[in-house]
Design an enzyme around this catalytic site. Structure first.
Site, PDB file in Angstrom:
ATOM      1  N   ASN A   9       0.859  -1.187   0.000  1.00 32.88           N
ATOM      2  CA  ASN A   9       0.000   0.000   0.000  1.00 32.88           C
ATOM      3  C   ASN A   9       0.896   1.239   0.000  1.00 32.88           C
ATOM      4  OD1 ASN A   9      -1.377   2.285   1.093  1.00 32.88           O
ATOM      5  ND2 ASN A   9      -3.063   0.952   1.682  1.00 32.88           N
ATOM      6  N   HIS A  12       1.015   6.305   1.707  1.00 34.02           N
ATOM      7  CA  HIS A  12       1.755   7.294   2.492  1.00 34.02           C
ATOM      8  C   HIS A  12       2.919   7.939   1.743  1.00 34.02           C
ATOM      9  CE1 HIS A  12      -1.039   6.822   5.608  1.00 34.02           C
ATOM     10  NE2 HIS A  12      -0.840   5.519   5.656  1.00 34.02           N
ATOM     11  N   ARG A  20       3.012  18.877   1.230  1.00 30.78           N
ATOM     12  CA  ARG A  20       3.621  20.084   0.689  1.00 30.78           C
ATOM     13  C   ARG A  20       3.008  20.541  -0.626  1.00 30.78           C
ATOM     14  NH1 ARG A  20       8.996  21.689   1.745  1.00 30.78           N
ATOM     15  NH2 ARG A  20       9.238  21.738   3.985  1.00 30.78           N
ATOM     16  N   HIS A  45      -5.678   3.494  -1.428  1.00 27.79           N
ATOM     17  CA  HIS A  45      -6.999   3.834  -0.879  1.00 27.79           C
ATOM     18  C   HIS A  45      -7.363   5.234  -1.359  1.00 27.79           C
ATOM     19  CE1 HIS A  45      -9.661   4.069   3.030  1.00 27.79           C
ATOM     20  NE2 HIS A  45     -10.323   4.398   1.940  1.00 27.79           N
ATOM     21  N   ARG A  47      -9.488   7.902  -0.761  1.00 30.73           N
ATOM     22  CA  ARG A  47     -10.418   8.321   0.292  1.00 30.73           C
ATOM     23  C   ARG A  47     -11.313   9.449  -0.209  1.00 30.73           C
ATOM     24  NH1 ARG A  47      -8.793   6.403   5.618  1.00 30.73           N
ATOM     25  NH2 ARG A  47     -10.520   7.658   6.327  1.00 30.73           N
ATOM     26  N   ARG A  51      -7.098  12.726   1.016  1.00 32.42           N
ATOM     27  CA  ARG A  51      -5.993  13.219   1.844  1.00 32.42           C
ATOM     28  C   ARG A  51      -4.632  12.723   1.359  1.00 32.42           C
ATOM     29  NH1 ARG A  51      -7.107   9.957   7.436  1.00 32.42           N
ATOM     30  NH2 ARG A  51      -9.148  10.898   7.145  1.00 32.42           N
ATOM     31  N   HIS A  52      -4.617  11.599   0.648  1.00 35.99           N
ATOM     32  CA  HIS A  52      -3.316  11.165   0.100  1.00 35.99           C
ATOM     33  C   HIS A  52      -3.439  10.820  -1.394  1.00 35.99           C
ATOM     34  CE1 HIS A  52      -5.070   7.423   1.530  1.00 35.99           C
ATOM     35  NE2 HIS A  52      -4.640   7.555   2.773  1.00 35.99           N
ATOM     36  N   GLU A  72      -8.718   0.282  -2.683  1.00 33.88           N
ATOM     37  CA  GLU A  72      -9.547   0.311  -1.472  1.00 33.88           C
ATOM     38  C   GLU A  72     -10.439   1.535  -1.561  1.00 33.88           C
ATOM     39  OE1 GLU A  72      -6.803   0.676   1.702  1.00 33.88           O
ATOM     40  OE2 GLU A  72      -5.993  -1.321   1.449  1.00 33.88           O
ATOM     41  N   THR A 102      -6.894   6.560  10.312  1.00 28.51           N
ATOM     42  CA  THR A 102      -6.788   5.462   9.359  1.00 28.51           C
ATOM     43  C   THR A 102      -8.037   4.615   9.512  1.00 28.51           C
ATOM     44  OG1 THR A 102      -5.402   3.610   8.614  1.00 28.51           O
ATOM     45  CG2 THR A 102      -5.466   4.027  10.991  1.00 28.51           C
ATOM     46  N   THR A 103      -8.209   3.608   8.636  1.00 25.78           N
ATOM     47  CA  THR A 103      -9.425   2.800   8.680  1.00 25.78           C
ATOM     48  C   THR A 103      -9.559   2.131  10.054  1.00 25.78           C
ATOM     49  OG1 THR A 103      -8.933   2.340   6.374  1.00 25.78           O
ATOM     50  CG2 THR A 103     -10.732   1.097   7.365  1.00 25.78           C
ATOM     51  N   GLU A 153     -10.788  -9.482   3.097  1.00 17.07           N
ATOM     52  CA  GLU A 153      -9.528  -9.112   3.740  1.00 17.07           C
ATOM     53  C   GLU A 153      -9.833  -8.975   5.224  1.00 17.07           C
ATOM     54  OE1 GLU A 153      -7.122  -6.036   1.946  1.00 17.07           O
ATOM     55  OE2 GLU A 153      -6.240  -5.521   3.892  1.00 17.07           O
ATOM     56  N   HIS A 193      -3.642  -4.399   7.800  1.00 16.71           N
ATOM     57  CA  HIS A 193      -3.777  -3.228   8.667  1.00 16.71           C
ATOM     58  C   HIS A 193      -2.882  -3.341   9.902  1.00 16.71           C
ATOM     59  CE1 HIS A 193      -5.290   0.464  10.334  1.00 16.71           C
ATOM     60  NE2 HIS A 193      -5.753   0.688   9.119  1.00 16.71           N
ATOM     61  N   GLY A 215       1.197  -1.291   4.317  1.00 20.09           N
ATOM     62  CA  GLY A 215       1.618   0.010   3.827  1.00 20.09           C
ATOM     63  C   GLY A 215       2.503   0.777   4.776  1.00 20.09           C
TER      64      GLY A 215
HETATM   65  N1  PXP Z   1      -5.772  -3.090   4.120  1.00 26.12           N
HETATM   66  C1  PXP Z   1      -6.759  -2.176   4.191  1.00 26.12           C
HETATM   67  C2  PXP Z   1      -8.136  -2.604   3.781  1.00 26.12           C
HETATM   68  C3  PXP Z   1      -6.517  -0.857   4.588  1.00 26.12           C
HETATM   69  O1  PXP Z   1      -7.538   0.037   4.644  1.00 26.12           O
HETATM   70  C4  PXP Z   1      -5.198  -0.467   4.893  1.00 26.12           C
HETATM   71  C5  PXP Z   1      -4.904   0.956   5.243  1.00 26.12           C
HETATM   72  O2  PXP Z   1      -5.188   1.779   4.158  1.00 26.12           O
HETATM   73  C6  PXP Z   1      -4.184  -1.439   4.805  1.00 26.12           C
HETATM   74  C7  PXP Z   1      -4.501  -2.746   4.439  1.00 26.12           C
HETATM   75  C8  PXP Z   1      -2.759  -1.118   5.106  1.00 26.12           C
HETATM   76  O3  PXP Z   1      -2.621  -0.816   6.461  1.00 26.12           O
HETATM   77  P1  PXP Z   1      -1.224  -0.287   6.997  1.00 26.12           P
HETATM   78  O4  PXP Z   1      -0.918   0.989   6.281  1.00 26.12           O
HETATM   79  O5  PXP Z   1      -1.453  -0.106   8.453  1.00 26.12           O
HETATM   80  O6  PXP Z   1      -0.204  -1.344   6.691  1.00 26.12           O
END
Ligand code: PXP
Length: 243
Positions: A9, A12, A20, A45, A47, A51-52, A72, A102-103, A153, A193, A215
């Site tokens: 992922n 970030h 910036r 993701h 969103r 935001r990212h 996502e 975060t989620t 997932e 996650h 991620g």
């Molecule tokens: N899986 C899902 C469904 C998520 O929403 C996220 C965060 O966006 C991740 C995995 C990755 O999580 P992390 O960034 O904490 O590794």
């Protein structure tokens, strides 16, 4: 036994860029580096608050990468239209709250099943594989089965947040039971996650989990893997200026 798949992922990387409003760091370079490192899939993701990851990132990734793109997104009409436009190989439906960092937790797949089914049908009609990001609970797996998706997932955030070994072991047991239950119903099982190099070691003992989406910890580790080199590059530029 086939190898466990890794979805990286790269949200970030976009977080740093958006902080910036710069054109760098490039999301495409991030994806290429992750793939060079062995990523089997790129996960982003999109969103609602952008935001990212931005819409253009999804389009650019879809056009550029040769591994599957896992998008996502929240189960909303706006996001369904985006998925149909960008056509990722997989959509993972996640819950989304604007104020969350975060989620937080899995999607409640048993809530408003008719509305969710409509969204799932639209994505299936567009030939997009669907996964539901759910907590490790039998009721959620039953709901996923009833909704006709092919994958889930499992939300591992609770497991990752526990600091006590006994709590973590109990949550791991819940994940194991859920993974077995989902597999027995023919669902592909991914998890993700909050996972890190430390906390993943015991989870990978669960053979039913075929894929992890990770991620934040990978991007954080990348800072240290690369900080010395990046400093050296800037130092070299300064040195060349005074010569
Ligand atoms: N899986 C899902 C469904 C998520 O929403 C996220 C965060 O966006 C991740 C995995 C990755 O999580 P992390 O960034 O904490 O590794």
């Amino acid at each position: 036994m086939s190898a466990i798949k890794l979805g990286v992922n790269i949200d970030h990387v976009a977080t740093i860029r958006q902080a910036r409003g710069t054109a760098y760091p490039s999301i495409l370079t991030a994806a290429a580096q992750a793939i060079a490192g062995g990523a089997d899939q790129i996960t982003v993701h999109l969103r609602e608050d952008r935001r990212h990851i931005q819409d253009a990132d999804v389009a650019a990734l879809k056009a550029a990468i040769k591994v599957p793109l896992n998008l996502e997104m929240a189960a909303t009409d706006e996001m369904v239209a985006k998925a149909i436009e960008y056509h990722p190989e997989r959509v993972t439906l996640v819950p989304e709250k604007r104020r969350e960092l975060t989620t937080e937790g899995g999607l409640d797949a048993a809530k408003k099943p008719r509305r969710l089914k409509k969204i799932i049908d639209k994505l299936h009609d567009a030939n997009i594989e669907i996964s539901l990001f759910i907590d490790p609970e039998e009721a959620q797996i039953q709901a996923a089965t009833d909704l006709g998706v092919s994958a889930i997932e499992i939300h591992t955030g609770t497991y990752a947040d526990y600091t006590e070994v006994t709590d973590q072991a109990q949550e791991q047991e819940r994940i194991l039971v859920a993974a077995r239950c989902a597999t027995s119903r023919g669902l592909f099982v991914a998890a993700g996650h909050g996972l890190t190099l430390d906390n993943i070691t015991s989870l990978i003992q669960i053979p039913e989990i075929k894929e992890y989406n990770i991620g934040h910890s990978i991007i954080a580790e990348a800072v240290f893997v690369g900080l010395k080199k990046a400093t050296m590059a800037m130092k070299a530029a300064l040195t060349s200026a005074i010569m």
